[in-house]
Design an enzyme around this catalytic site. Structure first.
Site, PDB file in Angstrom:
ATOM      1  CG  ASP A  58      -2.386   0.408   0.825  1.00 37.02           C
ATOM      2  OD1 ASP A  58      -2.714   0.950  -0.362  1.00 37.02           O
ATOM      3  OD2 ASP A  58      -2.810   1.116   2.443  1.00 37.02           O
ATOM      4  CG  HIS A  59      -0.997   4.672   1.373  1.00 34.73           C
ATOM      5  ND1 HIS A  59      -2.120   6.113   0.444  1.00 34.73           N
ATOM      6  CD2 HIS A  59      -2.095   4.550   1.299  1.00 34.73           C
ATOM      7  CE1 HIS A  59      -2.977   5.704  -0.074  1.00 34.73           C
ATOM      8  NE2 HIS A  59      -3.591   4.826   0.699  1.00 34.73           N
ATOM      9  CD  GLU A 131      -4.488   3.322   5.516  1.00 36.54           C
ATOM     10  OE1 GLU A 131      -5.545   2.598   5.310  1.00 36.54           O
ATOM     11  OE2 GLU A 131      -4.136   3.644   3.997  1.00 36.54           O
ATOM     12  CG  HIS A 175      -6.741   6.503   4.665  1.00 38.11           C
ATOM     13  ND1 HIS A 175      -5.847   7.299   4.538  1.00 38.11           N
ATOM     14  CD2 HIS A 175      -7.040   5.651   3.820  1.00 38.11           C
ATOM     15  CE1 HIS A 175      -5.688   6.897   3.122  1.00 38.11           C
ATOM     16  NE2 HIS A 175      -6.022   5.624   2.713  1.00 38.11           N
ATOM     17  CG  HIS A 212      -6.961   4.836  -1.336  1.00 44.07           C
ATOM     18  ND1 HIS A 212      -5.879   4.117  -0.630  1.00 44.07           N
ATOM     19  CD2 HIS A 212      -6.291   3.948  -2.518  1.00 44.07           C
ATOM     20  CE1 HIS A 212      -5.283   3.731  -1.618  1.00 44.07           C
ATOM     21  NE2 HIS A 212      -5.408   3.437  -3.111  1.00 44.07           N
ATOM     22  CG  ASN A 234      -7.411   0.244  -0.178  1.00 42.96           C
ATOM     23  OD1 ASN A 234      -8.128  -0.744  -1.522  1.00 42.96           O
ATOM     24  ND2 ASN A 234      -7.084   1.022  -0.400  1.00 42.96           N
TER      25      ASN A 234
END
Length: 263
Positions: A58-59, A131, A175, A212, A234
């Site tokens: 991820d990110h 996040e 998020h 997201h 997600n």
């Protein structure tokens, strides 16, 4: 139970945790080790569940590129032996950089990833909230929404290299889970992005999107996003809560036994 494919994602911080927080991580060596070990774990366990399970990182911000580079080295080594990469896909989140630089760096990595059949996920705009230690809770509201021009620029920059890329375009994503009304999701923007690109290319829905901050979303928002070409969604916060709630309920049911050491 649903019999649908699932994604198992590793963040940089989560990867370090998987390897062990006591390990040194000054050049992201623990994060690389944890992600690679996690990918092998998923590959070992997933067949028992009888559904396809994809492995994703991820990110990855610009400051975390050493982690990304390390995972790619393991992908390339695995490909030589197995004919496929260790991971299914990786995400570059260079949304904090200038748009042109974001696309240029993604293009460089996609050229390398294409050689081992990897999928690239890239982000434009900003996903709000917090996040993995990245706090975007105070970001300007306009940053939460991408434009058709910005999205199409990604397609122009990456499509000549490989078709295996997905765009995490911003349409108000945040998020975490928030009270209704606090977050203004606009999944209809994704359809606008598709139509803009289709007008340029003459191809219907040429873009693959990522949703997201999907936790807590309304069903109609999810349906709109899927119809507009979302290929991956997600739901980290919902998943974390389900895990925690299971532990909490177990503790409540067994609290009489859990007040001291158990032999």
């Amino acid at each position: 139970k649903l019999g649908v494919p699932a994604y198992t994602q590793f963040s940089e911080g989560g990867s370090a945790f998987f390897a062990g927080k006591s390990l040194p991580n000054n050049v992201k060596q623990a994060s690389i080790l944890g992600a690679v070990a996690g990918a092998h774990y998923v590959r070992s366990v997933a067949p028992a569940y009888g559904i396809p399970v994809l492995v994703h990182s991820d990110h990855c911000a610009k400051k975390l590129l050493p982690w990304f580079d390390g995972m790619l080295e393991f992908d390339e080594a695995f490909y030589k032996v197995a004919g496929e990469p260790l991971f299914s896909s990786h995400m570059l989140d260079l949304s904090e950089e200038a748009h042109d630089e974001n696309i240029a760096i993604c293009a460089k990595y996609l050229a390398r990833m294409a050689k081992v059949d990897l999928i690239l996920e890239m982000e434009i705009g900003i996903t709000g909230g917090v996040e993995d230690g990245v706090d975007n809770s105070g970001v300007a509201r306009e940053k939460l929404y991408s434009t058709p021009e910005d999205v199409y620029a990604v397609y122009e920059g990456l499509s000549p290299i490989s078709e295996k890329f997905m765009i995490a375009a911003a349409f108000g994503n945040v998020h975490g889970v928030y009270k209704p009304g606090n977050v203004k999701l606009r999944p209809e923007l994704l359809d606008e992005f598709q139509k803009y690109a289709a007008g340029k290319l003459g191809t219907e829905k040429p873009l693959f999107f990522v949703f997201h901050g999907g936790s807590g979303s309304e069903k109609h928002e999810i349906a709109t996003a899927l119809a507009a070409g979302v290929a991956k969604m997600n739901v980290d916060t919902d998943t974390q809560w389900a895990y925690w709630e299971g532990i909490l309920n177990f503790y409540k049911a067994k609290s009489g036994y859990l007040q001291g050491q158990i032999g």
